[in-house]
Motif scaffolding. Structure first.
Motif, mmCIF file in Angstrom:
data_model
loop_
_atom_site.group_PDB
_atom_site.id
_atom_site.type_symbol
_atom_site.label_atom_id
_atom_site.label_comp_id
_atom_site.label_asym_id
_atom_site.label_seq_id
_atom_site.Cartn_x
_atom_site.Cartn_y
_atom_site.Cartn_z
ATOM 1 N N HIS A 37 25.351 45.348 32.445
ATOM 2 C CA HIS A 37 25.565 44.182 33.314
ATOM 3 C C HIS A 37 27.048 43.803 33.311
ATOM 4 C CE1 HIS A 37 21.147 42.552 33.161
ATOM 5 N NE2 HIS A 37 21.191 43.872 33.197
ATOM 6 N N ARG A 38 27.611 43.769 32.088
ATOM 7 C CA ARG A 38 29.016 43.394 31.944
ATOM 8 C C ARG A 38 29.904 44.363 32.723
ATOM 9 N NH1 ARG A 38 29.502 44.128 26.533
ATOM 10 N NH2 ARG A 38 28.265 42.290 26.114
ATOM 11 N N ILE A 39 29.600 45.647 32.587
ATOM 12 C CA ILE A 39 30.461 46.656 33.213
ATOM 13 C C ILE A 39 30.261 46.694 34.726
ATOM 14 C CG2 ILE A 39 30.833 49.161 33.353
ATOM 15 C CD1 ILE A 39 30.630 49.075 30.228
ATOM 16 N N THR A 40 29.022 46.543 35.174
ATOM 17 C CA THR A 40 28.790 46.494 36.626
ATOM 18 C C THR A 40 29.576 45.350 37.254
ATOM 19 O OG1 THR A 40 26.572 47.424 36.409
ATOM 20 C CG2 THR A 40 27.025 46.172 38.415
ATOM 21 N N GLY A 41 29.500 44.170 36.621
ATOM 22 C CA GLY A 41 30.205 43.004 37.165
ATOM 23 C C GLY A 41 31.714 43.222 37.175
ATOM 24 N N GLN A 42 32.219 43.732 36.058
ATOM 25 C CA GLN A 42 33.672 43.911 35.955
ATOM 26 C C GLN A 42 34.185 44.950 36.962
ATOM 27 O OE1 GLN A 42 35.916 42.152 33.653
ATOM 28 N NE2 GLN A 42 37.019 42.884 35.450
ATOM 29 N N VAL A 43 33.504 46.080 37.020
ATOM 30 C CA VAL A 43 33.951 47.154 37.919
ATOM 31 C C VAL A 43 33.848 46.701 39.383
ATOM 32 C CG1 VAL A 43 33.351 49.479 38.754
ATOM 33 C CG2 VAL A 43 33.531 49.031 36.295
ATOM 34 N N THR A 44 32.811 45.945 39.698
ATOM 35 C CA THR A 44 32.652 45.466 41.074
ATOM 36 C C THR A 44 33.772 44.498 41.436
ATOM 37 O OG1 THR A 44 30.271 45.779 40.917
ATOM 38 C CG2 THR A 44 31.050 44.339 42.675
ATOM 39 N N LEU A 45 34.100 43.582 40.515
ATOM 40 C CA LEU A 45 35.211 42.659 40.790
ATOM 41 C C LEU A 45 36.518 43.433 40.968
ATOM 42 C CD1 LEU A 45 34.449 39.688 38.344
ATOM 43 C CD2 LEU A 45 34.352 39.654 40.833
ATOM 44 N N ASP A 46 36.747 44.412 40.120
ATOM 45 C CA ASP A 46 37.976 45.208 40.247
ATOM 46 C C ASP A 46 37.995 45.992 41.554
ATOM 47 O OD1 ASP A 46 38.849 44.310 37.789
ATOM 48 O OD2 ASP A 46 38.203 46.089 36.693
ATOM 49 N N ALA A 47 36.814 46.485 41.945
ATOM 50 C CA ALA A 47 36.744 47.258 43.194
ATOM 51 C C ALA A 47 37.088 46.373 44.394
ATOM 52 C CB ALA A 47 35.347 47.859 43.353
ATOM 53 N N ILE A 48 36.600 45.123 44.356
ATOM 54 C CA ILE A 48 36.873 44.193 45.469
ATOM 55 C C ILE A 48 38.375 43.930 45.566
ATOM 56 C CG2 ILE A 48 36.606 41.766 46.187
ATOM 57 C CD1 ILE A 48 33.741 41.944 44.906
ATOM 58 N N PHE A 49 38.952 43.637 44.404
ATOM 59 C CA PHE A 49 40.383 43.355 44.349
ATOM 60 C C PHE A 49 40.985 44.009 43.123
ATOM 61 C CE2 PHE A 49 43.874 41.024 42.511
ATOM 62 C CZ PHE A 49 44.769 40.991 43.558
ATOM 63 N N PRO A 50 41.998 44.821 43.275
ATOM 64 C CA PRO A 50 42.725 45.103 44.505
ATOM 65 C C PRO A 50 42.295 46.374 45.236
ATOM 66 C CG PRO A 50 43.957 45.967 42.655
ATOM 67 C CD PRO A 50 42.689 45.355 42.086
ATOM 68 N N TYR A 51 41.366 47.158 44.661
ATOM 69 C CA TYR A 51 41.210 48.540 45.136
ATOM 70 C C TYR A 51 40.648 48.688 46.552
ATOM 71 C CZ TYR A 51 42.329 49.754 40.362
ATOM 72 O OH TYR A 51 42.958 49.883 39.153
ATOM 73 N N ALA A 52 39.660 47.829 46.915
ATOM 74 C CA ALA A 52 39.117 47.961 48.266
ATOM 75 C C ALA A 52 40.112 47.454 49.305
ATOM 76 C CB ALA A 52 37.795 47.199 48.389
ATOM 77 N N ARG A 53 40.992 46.548 48.850
ATOM 78 C CA ARG A 53 41.899 45.885 49.789
ATOM 79 C C ARG A 53 43.148 46.697 50.122
ATOM 80 N NH1 ARG A 53 46.056 41.312 48.043
ATOM 81 N NH2 ARG A 53 46.862 43.222 47.104
ATOM 82 N N ASP A 54 43.614 47.464 49.154
ATOM 83 C CA ASP A 54 44.959 48.038 49.287
ATOM 84 C C ASP A 54 44.969 49.406 49.972
ATOM 85 O OD1 ASP A 54 45.943 45.781 48.182
ATOM 86 O OD2 ASP A 54 46.569 46.687 46.282
ATOM 87 N N PHE A 55 45.831 49.522 50.956
ATOM 88 C CA PHE A 55 45.959 50.763 51.728
ATOM 89 C C PHE A 55 46.230 51.970 50.864
ATOM 90 C CE2 PHE A 55 46.353 48.213 55.539
ATOM 91 C CZ PHE A 55 45.772 49.045 56.482
ATOM 92 N N LEU A 56 47.080 51.770 49.850
ATOM 93 C CA LEU A 56 47.558 52.928 49.105
ATOM 94 C C LEU A 56 46.698 53.283 47.896
ATOM 95 C CD1 LEU A 56 51.383 52.128 49.347
ATOM 96 C CD2 LEU A 56 50.030 53.672 50.761
ATOM 97 N N SER A 57 45.601 52.540 47.698
ATOM 98 C CA SER A 57 44.767 52.787 46.504
ATOM 99 C C SER A 57 44.157 54.188 46.508
ATOM 100 C CB SER A 57 43.617 51.780 46.418
ATOM 101 O OG SER A 57 44.107 50.478 46.339
ATOM 102 N N TYR A 58 43.573 54.558 47.636
ATOM 103 C CA TYR A 58 42.867 55.847 47.707
ATOM 104 C C TYR A 58 43.214 56.527 49.031
ATOM 105 C CZ TYR A 58 39.976 53.896 43.962
ATOM 106 O OH TYR A 58 39.537 53.333 42.796
#
Ligand SMILES: [Zn+2]
Length: 231
Positions: A124-145
């Motif tokens: 639960h802890r890891i799902t929540g943390q990874v999801t928050l990290d995915a939302i910001f900044p990784y899903a937002r930033d052009f240069l992430s992936y």
């Protein structure tokens, strides 16, 4: 390629979403909003029955999750199939969540609060943390992936995050009219709740959701820590 939804629920195990947010999901789908589930683990350790084989349990729990989601009007259920109790905060897991956020472009993402203290399931802890990290900044930033961008998966800004299981709830959602369907969805998880959804348990659940609605002008609520993201 992209398939816009209003709400994405990222759940560690089959059944967590029903405990955490099913009443709210049912209300949203009744209002005609599109909701999808992302189920991170296959739940293959979730049994106290010594005789059950993990493969069999996975199959049963997927069926249970699909049945619950169908009842709630969830549009699609995506299983990531990580073995139960093995989730780690890895670049691969994070990227999978980013890929899904960019594909489905949800306004709201719902998941487990990773900041619950002390005794809290590691998945639960890891799902929540990874999801928050995915939302910001990784899903937002052009240069992430760059590779996701090449596949047409443009950056996406989620507007709101709802975290269930929070010790610091600041948002309530009215589930008075959808409590019964939440209970019915929980009943779909027979391997987990067995006969536990007895009248007594239903009453306990009702009492809990009543407490969550304290001070509101309606009877039953689900409570969350809500983060509104100002981009
Ligand atoms: Zn769980």
């Amino acid at each position: 390629m992209t398939k816009q939804v209003q709400m994405m629920v990222v759940t560690p195990h089959p059944d967590d979403a029903e405990f955490g947010v099913a009443g709210t999901v049912a209300r949203w789908t009744r209002e005609g909003k599109d909701v999808i589930y992302v189920v991170c683990t296959n739940g293959d350790k979730g049994s106290s029955d010594n005789n059950v084989k993990p493969d069999e349990l996975v199959r049963i729990r997927e069926q249970e999750q699909l049945a619950a989601a169908k009842l709630l009007g969830v549009r699609e259920v995506i299983f990531l199939h990580y073995p139960d109790q093995t989730l780690e905060d890895t670049p691969e897991f994070r990227k999978e969540i980013v890929r899904l956020i960019r594909t489905y472009r949800p306004e709201t993402v719902v998941t487990a609060d990773p900041y619950r203290r002390y005794i809290w399931h590691r998945d639960h802890r890891i799902t929540g943390q990874v999801t928050l990290d995915a939302i910001f900044p990784y899903a937002r930033d052009f240069l992430s992936y760059p590779d996701l961008l090449e596949q047409g998966l443009q950056p996406h800004k989620v507007k709101e995050v709802l975290l269930w299981g929070s010790e610091d709830p600041n948002h309530r959602s009215n589930i008075t009219d959808t409590f019964d369907i939440k209970v019915a969805a929980l009943r779909c998880h027979q391997s987990q709740v067995g006969n536990r959804i007895s009248p007594e348990l239903e009453q306990r659940l009702r009492d809990r959701h009543k407490m969550m609605a304290e001070g509101e002008d309606y009877e039953l609520a689900e409570a969350f820590h809500r983060v509104e993201i100002q981009w």
